[in-house]
Design a protein around this motif. Structure first.
Motif, mmCIF file in Angstrom:
data_model
loop_
_atom_site.group_PDB
_atom_site.id
_atom_site.type_symbol
_atom_site.label_atom_id
_atom_site.label_comp_id
_atom_site.label_asym_id
_atom_site.label_seq_id
_atom_site.Cartn_x
_atom_site.Cartn_y
_atom_site.Cartn_z
ATOM 1 N N ARG A 143 -8.712 5.383 -5.254
ATOM 2 C CA ARG A 143 -7.932 6.597 -5.476
ATOM 3 C C ARG A 143 -8.090 7.156 -6.890
ATOM 4 O O ARG A 143 -7.904 8.361 -7.107
ATOM 5 C CB ARG A 143 -6.446 6.289 -5.213
ATOM 6 N N LEU A 154 0.825 -1.206 0.000
ATOM 7 C CA LEU A 154 0.000 0.000 0.000
ATOM 8 C C LEU A 154 0.859 1.256 0.000
ATOM 9 O O LEU A 154 0.542 2.242 -0.687
ATOM 10 C CB LEU A 154 -0.947 -0.010 1.196
ATOM 11 N N PHE A 194 -7.368 -0.465 -4.213
ATOM 12 C CA PHE A 194 -6.673 0.797 -3.957
ATOM 13 C C PHE A 194 -6.862 1.756 -5.128
ATOM 14 O O PHE A 194 -7.194 2.940 -4.943
ATOM 15 C CB PHE A 194 -5.190 0.519 -3.729
#
Length: 328
Positions: A300, A251, A296
């Motif tokens: 984002r 991450l 993710f």
């Protein structure tokens, strides 16, 4: 007057439109302006058309879409030696696939591939290379200067010679897991030069210190295409300065990678953020990490088309890399 008309025509020429689509390759190849079509993995449908390239990287999500490059205008195509090519509206696609068993390993194979590509480019008016992709097997195998990626860099440099003396194009180098030890190199070139873009957070790749090999990587961080309407983004990972960051933290690497991507946009004078017309690729070292990468990026970069591919990054400690396009 003729020169003025030519300049006006060039200024209005659009960048190739890059998209992902679930479609039959032959149907896409029949569409006007198709410059290139890419399939991914062993299950991709094939074609004998020189505009078609089956890429050795496997897609993570099924079914895997094809990648399509399209231009404004008629397209011609052919083959020269081991190189397949197509051209239209001032743009050139060229690709070469070589078996290392024939050419003697990653260094000599890269030398041959780049030699053939540069000879083709030297004969064309579309000789200004904007973007290159390099895919080779077992990219991290070996230690020190014997690592396959470093040997590839050695061969690439000798094969290109002085062709890129004025500056390197944007590029990506990723390791594939195909059974055959093939090197695949393909590129986009134009009859007009683009503008190289660097990232102030990172040391330029060709200035890397000796610890990264005898021959530093030969690429710009991004390239603004000639009309200023698209940014071709090189393979971008969690590198700050010249050092890898956040080892073993996926991450954190993703976050650092997005920071580098946003910095590139700023350096190119583009507005922040990516949108639905900004196709990206995310190369993931471990397929088991793909769900986390997907979640993710969806959070984002909502709505941004991202093609997830199983690929090894050129540094063993890096877990993910992203490249792609940003249109103005």
């Amino acid at each position: 007057m003729v020169q003025g008309c030519e300049n006006a025509r060039t200024a209005l020429r659009r960048a190739p439109q890059v998209s992902y689509r679930h479609a039959d390759p032959e149907a896409v190849l029949a569409e006007p302006g198709t410059l290139a079509v890419f399939g991914f993995g062993a299950g991709a449908l094939g074609s004998d058309d020189p505009r078609w390239l089956g890429v050795d990287l496997e897609g993570i999500d099924a079914p895997v879409p094809v990648e399509i490059w399209q231009v404004d205008g008629a397209v011609v195509h052919g083959r020269e030696g081991d190189v397949q090519w197509s051209a239209g509206d001032g743009w050139l696609f060229a690709a070469i696939t070589l078996d290392e068993r024939t050419h003697g390993g990653p260094r000599d194979t890269a030398h041959e591939a780049y030699g053939q590509l540069c000879r083709l480019l030297a004969s064309r008016r579309e000789r200004h290379v904007q973007r290159i992709w390099n895919y080779l097997g077992d990219i991290n195998q070996g230690e020190g200067d014997t690592e396959r990626y470093k040997r590839f860099c050695d061969g690439r440099a000798t094969g290109m010679g002085a062709f890129f003396a004025d500056g390197f194009p944007a590029a990506t180098a990723i390791g594939h897991h195909a059974s055959a030890p093939r090197l695949q190199v393909y590129l986009l070139a134009s009859d007009e030069a683009g503008s190289r873009v660097e990232n102030p957070r990172q040391v330029s790749a060709w200035r890397y210190p000796r610890q990264y090999g005898r021959t530093p990587p030969s690429f710009a961080r991004a390239m603004m295409l000639p009309a200023g309407d698209a940014l071709a983004i090189s393979g971008t990972a969690a590198v700050v300065g010249h050092a890898s960051a956040h080892e073993d933290d996926l991450l954190a690497q993703l976050g650092e990678t997005l920071t580098n991507l946003e910095t590139l946009l700023q350096s190119a004078g583009m507005a922040a953020g990516f949108d639905t017309q900004s196709p990206l690729k995310a190369y993931v070292r471990q397929p088991t990490d793909a769900p986390l990468v997907r979640d993710f990026l969806q959070q984002r970069l909502p709505g941004v088309p991202v093609l997830l591919l199983h690929g090894d990054i050129c540094r063993q400690e890096l877990m993910v890399e992203i490249d792609g396009w940003r249109y103005a």
